[in-house]
Design a protein around this motif. Structure first.
Motif, PDB file in Angstrom:
ATOM      1  N   LEU A 119       0.925  -1.402   0.037  1.00  0.00           N
ATOM      2  CA  LEU A 119       0.096  -0.110   0.010  1.00  0.00           C
ATOM      3  C   LEU A 119       0.950   1.205   0.116  1.00  0.00           C
ATOM      4  CD1 LEU A 119      -2.641  -1.256   2.524  1.00  0.00           C
ATOM      5  CD2 LEU A 119      -2.859  -1.295   0.516  1.00  0.00           C
ATOM      6  N   VAL A 120       0.392   2.467  -0.649  1.00  0.00           N
ATOM      7  CA  VAL A 120       1.289   3.354  -0.523  1.00  0.00           C
ATOM      8  C   VAL A 120       0.438   4.604  -0.251  1.00  0.00           C
ATOM      9  CG1 VAL A 120       2.516   5.071  -2.123  1.00  0.00           C
ATOM     10  CG2 VAL A 120       2.513   2.751  -2.654  1.00  0.00           C
ATOM     11  N   ILE A 121       0.755   5.317   0.903  1.00  0.00           N
ATOM     12  CA  ILE A 121       0.225   6.615   1.431  1.00  0.00           C
ATOM     13  C   ILE A 121       0.987   7.788   0.978  1.00  0.00           C
ATOM     14  CG2 ILE A 121      -0.704   7.767   3.174  1.00  0.00           C
ATOM     15  CD1 ILE A 121      -0.975   5.064   4.745  1.00  0.00           C
ATOM     16  N   ALA A 122       0.487   8.914   0.008  1.00  0.00           N
ATOM     17  CA  ALA A 122       1.137   9.919  -0.289  1.00  0.00           C
ATOM     18  C   ALA A 122       0.537  11.219   0.335  1.00  0.00           C
ATOM     19  CB  ALA A 122       1.307   9.940  -1.609  1.00  0.00           C
ATOM     20  N   VAL A 123       1.291  12.219   0.425  1.00  0.00           N
ATOM     21  CA  VAL A 123       0.850  13.572   0.657  1.00  0.00           C
ATOM     22  C   VAL A 123       0.545  14.308  -0.546  1.00  0.00           C
ATOM     23  CG1 VAL A 123       2.075  13.614   3.001  1.00  0.00           C
ATOM     24  CG2 VAL A 123       3.127  14.772   1.038  1.00  0.00           C
ATOM     25  N   PRO A 124      -0.037  15.303  -0.753  1.00  0.00           N
ATOM     26  CA  PRO A 124      -0.408  16.046  -1.831  1.00  0.00           C
ATOM     27  C   PRO A 124       0.760  16.633  -2.642  1.00  0.00           C
ATOM     28  CG  PRO A 124      -2.197  16.613  -0.285  1.00  0.00           C
ATOM     29  CD  PRO A 124      -1.175  15.878   0.329  1.00  0.00           C
ATOM     30  N   GLU A 125       1.575  17.063  -1.673  1.00  0.00           N
ATOM     31  CA  GLU A 125       3.019  17.526  -2.316  1.00  0.00           C
ATOM     32  C   GLU A 125       4.041  16.420  -2.962  1.00  0.00           C
ATOM     33  OE1 GLU A 125       0.874  19.949   0.774  1.00  0.00           O
ATOM     34  OE2 GLU A 125       1.879  17.789   0.852  1.00  0.00           O
ATOM     35  N   ALA A 126       3.630  15.318  -2.914  1.00  0.00           N
ATOM     36  CA  ALA A 126       4.589  14.097  -3.312  1.00  0.00           C
ATOM     37  C   ALA A 126       4.573  14.457  -4.981  1.00  0.00           C
ATOM     38  CB  ALA A 126       4.079  12.739  -2.705  1.00  0.00           C
ATOM     39  N   ARG A 127       5.936  14.089  -5.385  1.00  0.00           N
ATOM     40  CA  ARG A 127       6.114  13.939  -6.851  1.00  0.00           C
ATOM     41  C   ARG A 127       6.842  12.696  -7.244  1.00  0.00           C
ATOM     42  NH1 ARG A 127       3.154  17.187  -6.042  1.00  0.00           N
ATOM     43  NH2 ARG A 127       3.014  19.395  -6.882  1.00  0.00           N
ATOM     44  N   PHE A 128       6.675  12.058  -8.180  1.00  0.00           N
ATOM     45  CA  PHE A 128       6.976  10.708  -8.554  1.00  0.00           C
ATOM     46  C   PHE A 128       7.790  10.913  -9.979  1.00  0.00           C
ATOM     47  CE2 PHE A 128       3.489  10.547  -5.939  1.00  0.00           C
ATOM     48  CZ  PHE A 128       3.697   9.444  -4.999  1.00  0.00           C
ATOM     49  N   SER A 129       8.772  10.134 -10.359  1.00  0.00           N
ATOM     50  CA  SER A 129       9.434   9.800 -11.618  1.00  0.00           C
ATOM     51  C   SER A 129      10.023   8.864 -11.656  1.00  0.00           C
ATOM     52  CB  SER A 129      10.240  11.311 -11.824  1.00  0.00           C
ATOM     53  OG  SER A 129      10.807  11.114 -12.974  1.00  0.00           O
TER      54      SER A 129
END
Length: 269
Positions: A119-129
Motif C-alpha cells: 500500500l502507498v500513502i502519499a501527501v498532496p505535495e509528493a512527486r514521482f518520476s
C-alpha cells in the motif's frame, strides 16, 4: 551527518517503521543505505512480532533514487546490482503487509521501492518520476515488472521512456498510490492503517499477499489451486475459529496466527 545511522528503525504495536535517514541527500540510496535496508528487511522477515511494516524517508523526501558516486566505482555493475536485486525481492516477499509513506519526492529506485510496498500513502505535495532515462539508464528495482501490472503497458512505457514527473493526484488516479492524505494528517492515517493490518490474522494476510502477487501471471486453474492450499493452512490456525467466536460474541477478534493442529503423539502412530 557522519556517524549517524542511515536507517532508523522503530517498533510500536507490532508495526515496524524503517526510515531512510539521509535527508541531506533527500534520502538517496548509497552503498551503506542499501546494505542497511537489506539487513533490516531480513530481520523484519524473520521476526514474528512484526505484523506490519512502514517504509518512509526522513525530512522532506521519500527517496531521490540511487546516490550517484562522486567517482566511478571500480566494481562490476552486476555486483553492484546484486544488492539492489536482493533488497527488491526481500521487500516484495516479506510475509507481513507493507506500507510506503511518501511525504516528498519518490524518484527512480526510490519510487520503485515505494511501489514494492503493498500500500502507498502519499501527501498532496509528493512527486514521482521514473527518472532513469534522464540518467541514460533503464528502470531497476522491479520497475519494469510492476509498472505494467499497475497502469498497463502503454502508460508504463510513457512513464519509463519519457521520465516525466507526475504529482500525487495523477498517481492516485492511475493506481500508483492507494491514498492521498494531507501532510498534517498523514502520520495519524498511517498509524490507523498499520494498526488495522497488525491486528489482522498474520498467516492469512501473508498468504493473501503472496497469492495476489503470484496470481497476476497465473492461469485461473493455478490460482484456484493456490487459494485452496492457502485455505487449508488458514483452517489449521487458531485464527479462523477465533473469528467465528468473535462474530458470535459481538467482539473484535484477537488474531495470533497460532498453529492449532493437535500435536501427534506416540499413541497416534
Amino acid at each position: 551527518m557522519t556517524g549517524e545511522p542511515v536507517l532508523l528503525t522503530c517498533d510500536s504495536g507490532g508495526v515496524r517503521t524503517l526510515v531512510l535517514n539521509r535527508p541531506h541527500r533527500r534520502n538517496a540510496l548509497d552503498a551503506e543505505l542499501w546494505e542497511a535496508l537489506r539487513s533490516a528487511l531480513v530481520d523484519a522477515g524473520a521476526d514474528r512480532s512484526v505484523r506490519a511494516l512502514v517504509l518512509t524517508g526522513a525530512g522532506d523526501a521519500f527517496c531521490s533514487g540511487a546516490d550517484l558516486p562522486k567517482r566511478p566505482s571500480t566494481a562490476h555493475p552486476l555486483h553492484r546490482m546484486r544488492t539492489l536485486t536482493e533488497v527488491t525481492l526481500l521487500l516484495h516477499e516479506l510475509p507481513m503487509p507493507t506500507v510506503a509513506k511518501v511525504t516528498g519526492v519518490a524518484v527512480g529506485a526510490g519510487w520503485n521501492l515505494a511501489l514494492g510496498c503493498d500500500l502507498v500513502i502519499a501527501v498532496p505535495e509528493a512527486r514521482f518520476s521514473q527518472i532513469f532515462a534522464r540518467r541514460g539508464l533503464s528502470p531497476d528495482c522491479g520497475g519494469t515488472w510492476i509498472l505494467p501490472r499497475l497502469v498497463g503497458l502503454q502508460q508504463a512505457k510513457r512513464l519509463a521512456l519519457l521520465a516525466e514527473t507526475i504529482d500525487a493526484g495523477e498517481a492516485l488516479s492511475r493506481g500508483l498510490v492507494t491514498w492521498v492524505v494531507a501532510a498534517a494528517d498523514v502520520d495519524a492515517f498511517t498509524d490507523d492503517v498499520t494498526a488495522r493490518l497488525a491486528a489482522g490474522p498474520p498467516v492469512a494476510l501473508a498468504q493473501t499477499k503472496a497469492l495476489l502477487n503470484e496470481n497476476t501471471d497465473r492461469t485461473l486453474r493455478e490460482a484456484l489451486a493456490g487459494e485452496a492450499r492457502a485455505q487449508a493452512v488458514n483452517f489449521a490456525t487458531a485464527d479462523a475459529p477465533e473469528a467465528y467466536a468473535a462474530f458470535a460474541e459481538k467482539r473484535e477478534a484477537r488474531f495470533t496466527g497460532r498453529w492449532a493442529v493437535p500435536t501427534r503423539t506416540e499413541d497416534d502412530a
